[in-house]
Design a protein around this motif. Structure first.
Motif, PDB file in Angstrom:
ATOM      1  N   UNK A 193       0.841  -1.196   0.000  1.00 46.36           N
ATOM      2  CA  UNK A 193       0.000   0.000   0.000  1.00 46.36           C
ATOM      3  C   UNK A 193       0.877   1.247   0.000  1.00 46.36           C
ATOM      4  N   UNK A 194       0.474   2.250  -0.802  1.00 48.62           N
ATOM      5  CA  UNK A 194       1.193   3.514  -0.776  1.00 48.62           C
ATOM      6  C   UNK A 194       1.037   4.291  -2.065  1.00 48.62           C
ATOM      7  N   UNK A 195       1.916   5.271  -2.267  1.00 50.37           N
ATOM      8  CA  UNK A 195       1.968   6.056  -3.501  1.00 50.37           C
ATOM      9  C   UNK A 195       3.084   5.488  -4.374  1.00 50.37           C
ATOM     10  N   UNK A 196       2.803   5.294  -5.659  1.00 49.24           N
ATOM     11  CA  UNK A 196       3.819   4.804  -6.581  1.00 49.24           C
ATOM     12  C   UNK A 196       4.128   3.325  -6.452  1.00 49.24           C
ATOM     13  N   UNK A 197       3.339   2.586  -5.695  1.00 44.78           N
ATOM     14  CA  UNK A 197       3.613   1.158  -5.486  1.00 44.78           C
ATOM     15  C   UNK A 197       3.431   0.338  -6.758  1.00 44.78           C
ATOM     16  N   UNK A 198       2.737   0.884  -7.741  1.00 43.77           N
ATOM     17  CA  UNK A 198       2.558   0.184  -9.010  1.00 43.77           C
ATOM     18  C   UNK A 198       3.897  -0.184  -9.639  1.00 43.77           C
ATOM     19  N   UNK A 199       4.912   0.614  -9.358  1.00 50.34           N
ATOM     20  CA  UNK A 199       6.238   0.345  -9.936  1.00 50.34           C
ATOM     21  C   UNK A 199       6.836  -0.961  -9.421  1.00 50.34           C
ATOM     22  N   UNK A 200       6.277  -1.501  -8.353  1.00 49.87           N
ATOM     23  CA  UNK A 200       6.804  -2.756  -7.806  1.00 49.87           C
ATOM     24  C   UNK A 200       6.200  -3.983  -8.477  1.00 49.87           C
TER      25      UNK A 200
END
Length: 352
Positions: A15-22
């Motif tokens: 969960x968080x901001x920008x986690x899609x990059x993971x």
């Protein structure tokens, strides 16, 4: 303190901001080499962009997910899974796409990564609802629980304000019914109250400013908690009615939940005073059913079933279906009461 059973579901949540990059890291962590990306037709371009980030670990997309998970769509998707020899699934979107991934996983046991872009919450549950010939049925199985869920607040910034409101109230419905579930427990109750509070605080702010990042974070956090509640305990009348309405009339899922929730809570309220007290505490005032009705108005959500396509002649049919195979509810289901509930929801009246 009464005894209880609490079973923590085995899912990994990021969960968080920008986690899609993971996402590539998570795909590799599951050992996937031939992942298939799922989406609705409206999110086909997002699915293609996602697939492009996975380099050689993706075999393409299937952008045919539909509301209420029709079995014929699942059959079509399974042909793609087989033809491309997919070894895992990545779902991006809301409950429709998550439902399709679950339906495929039930039949193939393929691992799933879900990237929610709405507040549906179904990504946190081992529950699958499928529609066949106008009737929606549900089942629970750990086979359909996603292995990884990636919550990225940034991906919700483009969710339209109207859909944000209805999707958020849909999530609140999970927590409301968890608070009076037959198999409820104090841990789930804590999550439910906090989830309702977070969403009720965030949704009006999002309606005023869809780019409010703090409000978006609160809403997604609340949706995660409410989804976890749905996965932990059973539901009651509200979810039963919404499944009937969705399956019988193909009504939009989130909007239907937003309309029915105040009325279903009013039907049960007298029998569950402790749950109502928690809901009122989370909403910041008394008369929880009316406050939920007012919240729907504050976020410009529809408040009448007739406005989302339900025919008036269907009221009696809904009552018939609810009583034909009744599920558990804290108040016995009575035909007159169910018809009155649906009638008020159809007309858009405040909950009685």
């Amino acid at each position: 303190m009464q005894g209880f059973v609490y079973e923590r579901l085995p899912a990994r949540v990021i969960f968080g901001h920008g986690t899609f990059r993971r996402l590539p890291e998570e795909v590799a962590g599951l050992g996937l080499e031939r992942a298939l990306v799922l989406a609705t037709p409206q999110q086909a371009q997002e699915a293609e962009r996602l697939a492009a980030t996975l380099a050689g670990r993706c075999v393409g997309t299937f952008a045919g997910a539909r509301m209420h998970t029709p079995v014929e769509v699942t059959a079509e998707a399974l042909e793609t899974v087989t033809a491309r020899q997919a070894d895992g699934l990545i779902a991006i979107g809301g409950g429709s796409t998550t439902g399709l991934a679950k339906a495929i996983a039930l039949r193939t046991d393929l691992p799933q990564i879900v990237v929610p872009t709405t507040y549906a919450g179904s990504e946190m549950t081992p529950i699958l609802g499928e529609t066949t010939d106008g009737r929606k049925t549900t089942q629970r199985s750990l086979k359909v629980l996603p292995e990884v869920v990636i919550y990225d607040v940034d991906l919700t910034l483009t969710l339209p304000a109207g859909l944000s409101g209805t999707s958020g109230i849909n999530a609140i419905a999970h927590a409301v019914e968890a608070l009076y579930a037959r198999d409820g427990d104090p841990i789930t109750a804590l999550m439910a109250e906090e989830g309702i509070r977070a969403l009720a605080r965030a949704l009006p702010k999002i309606a005023g400013d869809p780019l409010d990042r703090a409000a978006r974070g609160d809403a997604l956090y609340g949706a995660f908690l409410c989804g976890a509640c749905l996965g932990a305990v059973g539901m009651a009348l509200h979810h039963k009615l919404c499944h009937i309405l969705g399956g019988a009339f193909d009504l939009p899922h989130a909007q239907t939940h937003a309309i029915v929730l105040p009325h279903a809570l009013a039907y049960n309220a007298a029998a569950v005073p402790q749950a109502v007290a928690r809901i009122e505490r989370a909403l910041g005032g008394v008369d929880a059913p009316r406050r939920l009705h007012d919240l729907a108005g504050a976020v410009a959500a529809p408040r009448a079933l007739r406005d989302v396509g339900m025919p008036e002649a269907g009221i009696a049919r809904v009552a018939d279906l609810a009583l034909a195979n009744p599920s558990w509810n804290p108040v016995p289901l009575e035909r007159d009461g169910i018809e009155r509930l649906i009638r008020r929801a159809w007309e858009g009246l405040p909950p009685a």
